[in-house]
Design a protein around this motif. Structure first.
Motif, PDB file in Angstrom:
ATOM      1  N   ARG A  21       0.844  -1.196   0.000  1.00 32.89           N
ATOM      2  CA  ARG A  21       0.000   0.000   0.000  1.00 32.89           C
ATOM      3  C   ARG A  21       0.880   1.247   0.000  1.00 32.89           C
ATOM      4  N   VAL A  22       0.367   2.309  -0.621  1.00 31.56           N
ATOM      5  CA  VAL A  22       1.100   3.572  -0.676  1.00 31.56           C
ATOM      6  C   VAL A  22       0.156   4.705  -0.311  1.00 31.56           C
ATOM      7  N   VAL A  23       0.715   5.737   0.366  1.00 25.69           N
ATOM      8  CA  VAL A  23      -0.079   6.918   0.701  1.00 25.69           C
ATOM      9  C   VAL A  23       0.818   8.154   0.602  1.00 25.69           C
ATOM     10  N   PHE A  24       0.281   9.214  -0.026  1.00 27.68           N
ATOM     11  CA  PHE A  24       0.977  10.495  -0.057  1.00 27.68           C
ATOM     12  C   PHE A  24       0.904  11.131   1.323  1.00 27.68           C
ATOM     13  N   LEU A  25       1.995  11.737   1.779  1.00 25.61           N
ATOM     14  CA  LEU A  25       2.011  12.396   3.082  1.00 25.61           C
ATOM     15  C   LEU A  25       1.766  13.901   2.901  1.00 25.61           C
ATOM     16  N   GLY A  26       0.541  14.234   2.493  1.00 25.07           N
ATOM     17  CA  GLY A  26       0.130  15.630   2.359  1.00 25.07           C
ATOM     18  C   GLY A  26       1.045  16.413   1.439  1.00 25.07           C
ATOM     19  N   ASN A  27       1.488  17.587   1.913  1.00 23.32           N
ATOM     20  CA  ASN A  27       2.366  18.460   1.117  1.00 23.32           C
ATOM     21  C   ASN A  27       3.837  18.298   1.464  1.00 23.32           C
TER      22      ASN A  27
END
Length: 481
Positions: free
Chosen positions: A227-233
């Motif tokens: 799984r992958v998730v962007f860490l906001g900005n």
């Protein structure tokens, strides 16, 4: 770049979130008697917003999910109405972030459907979707709404393709065709200008979604990404996966350089998939294992050690999946910063779990509730497709959330087509003269409709894929040809 291995030894850091604790709702605020699906597909099977809780259920002869108003907790009526238009198992459901009565679903029947739930919830079974979207040639396992545009939906199928749907016209407008195996997860950055994907081909990708161009790619040999998730900005990505020694692991990446992870962290030796959840407002990361009862949480920083372990919520009941309440649905008076809805399949139970920052004061805690993404879209589907990017429209949680959304979801009107067979329009209601004539006409129409539907679906899928491949070829710059 050298990969940093982290230690579990706690190092003291001054953090306002170091004492965050998880609180399970009282039994009367749980949802009981829910026939949660037994499907083994690695998804959450649950979606929540400030109005409704939706859960994929067990059903015979097709796929279905139920929608319960979040205020109506307690035991579910065994005859509670369902959304049951799919012909195959439902694999993913997601609420539209801007229209709280609109939910999308995808299924083994190769379709993506968009539904409009009436105010107050369902009173009878819902069979008719607002939109039925066909474009994948195999089952569709994932859907994601664009984070800032009101009418853009992404779907990922077992045909290894991601389709971008413009719901203003009800058609696929782009196809991302760079994956060589099943896509496991999709995540957007804050303004939706970048898409990160993890794939069964063991590659992590950062993609420019409008062109389909792969900007960065990592072949993960030591860290098999799930799984992958962007860490906001923060220009960072976080992945969960498995190390070469089959231990569960997380890794932190620079989104502009995927040659090597910044940090790798072994979690434990259990086998269940690790689901990551990131809260950009508090910079907190939550890790929940499928089949585990616990939820670990961390604070993400831009400087070493990057990932700071905070605490662990423990529970003996294993979770099948977790829904997450949007920020504007949280109880700010109780200093609640995150809320999970935990699916406990064996008990048919859904438990809300609130993550709370302990504070003595009863006043509004400005420091833990910065301006957050609200329920107003920043741009339309056509604006986003034309190349415009905008950050989310922010809102304050200070006065609670009472402002009703004046937006109305409008489905595109499809032209009415006639299907004439033997001089009879099968889509018109032709009154028969006798009962035998009625039966004969009914069976003839059923057979003809079935044949035509199969023929149309096959041809539509082929035409759309050819059109999208043609668009992709046109989008490739001369330098890349």
């Amino acid at each position: 770049m050298t990969v940093t291995k982290m230690s579990w030894r706690p190092t003291y850091r001054s953090s306002k979130f170091r004492n965050v604790y998880g609180k399970v709702a009282n039994r009367e605020h749980c949802f009981d008697g829910v026939p949660i699906t037994k499907n083994v597909h690695d998804n959450h099977f649950c979606a929540v917003n400030s109005k409704f809780l939706a859960v994929v259920t067990e059903s015979a002869g097709g796929g279905s999910f139920i929608v319960i108003p979040v205020s109506q907790s307690g035991r579910l009526d065994s005859h509670h109405p369902k959304v049951c238009g799919h012909q195959g198992n439902v694999l993913d459901i997601k609420w539209n972030p801007f229209f709280e009565n609109i939910i999308a679903s995808c299924s083994e029947d190769t379709s993506v459907r968009v539904w409009e739930i009436p105010e107050g919830g369902l009173r009878r079974n819902m069979m008719e979707a607002v939109l039925e979207l066909y474009g994948h040639s195999r089952r569709v396992g994932l859907i994601e709404w664009h984070p800032t545009s009101s009418g853009i939906l992404f779907s990922a199928g077992y045909d290894y393709k991601i389709l971008i749907w413009n719901l203003e016209i009800g058609e696929p407008v782009k196809m991302i065709d760079c994956h060589t195996d099943v896509i496991l997860s999709m995540s957007f950055n804050t303004d939706g200008s970048l898409l990160a994907t993890s794939c069964k081909d063991k590659k992590l990708r950062v993609i420019e979604p409008r062109s389909g161009r792969v900007l960065q790619q990592a072949s993960c040999k030591n860290h098999r990404v799930n799984r992958v998730v962007f860490l906001g900005n923060m220009k960072r990505l976080l992945t969960t996966g498995v190390s070469r020694w089959n231990t569960r692991q997380i890794a932190l990446w620079d989104q502009e350089d995927l040659s090597m992870p910044i940090v790798e962290e072994d979690i434990d030796g259990l086998s269940g998939l690790l689901f990551p959840f990131y809260d950009a407002d508090t910079h907190m990361l939550y890790l929940a294992g499928k089949g585990d009862g616990n939820i670990r949480y961390f604070e993400i920083t831009t400087e070493k050690p990057y990932i700071q372990y905070l605490m662990e919520f423990r529970s003996p009941a294993p979770q099948k999946g977790l829904g997450v309440m949007p920020k504007h649905g949280l109880d700010v008076a109780a200093c609640e910063v995150f809320r999970f809805y935990k699916l406990v399949t064996l008990k048919g139970l859904i438990e809300p779990i609130s993550m709370i920052v302990p504070r003595r004061s009863d006043t509004y805690q400005e420091d833990i509730y910065p301006m957050t993404a609200g329920t107003e879209p920043a741009l339309s589907a056509s604006e986003w497709l034309s190349g415009i990017d905008r950050d989310p429209v922010l809102m304050s949680l200070k006065d609670g959330y009472h402002r009703p959304n004046q937006l109305v979801f409008k489905a595109p009107v499809k032209e009415k087509k006639s299907v004439v067979v033997n001089g009879i329009d099968l889509l018109e209601n032709v009154p028969p003269r006798t009962e035998n004539e009625l039966l004969r006409m009914f069976f003839r129409q059923q057979d003809e409709l079935r044949r035509l539907k199969e023929e149309l679906t096959t041809k539509d899928v082929r035409i759309r894929q050819l059109e999208l491949e043609l668009n992709n070829l046109k989008n490739v710059s001369p330098n890349n040809v």
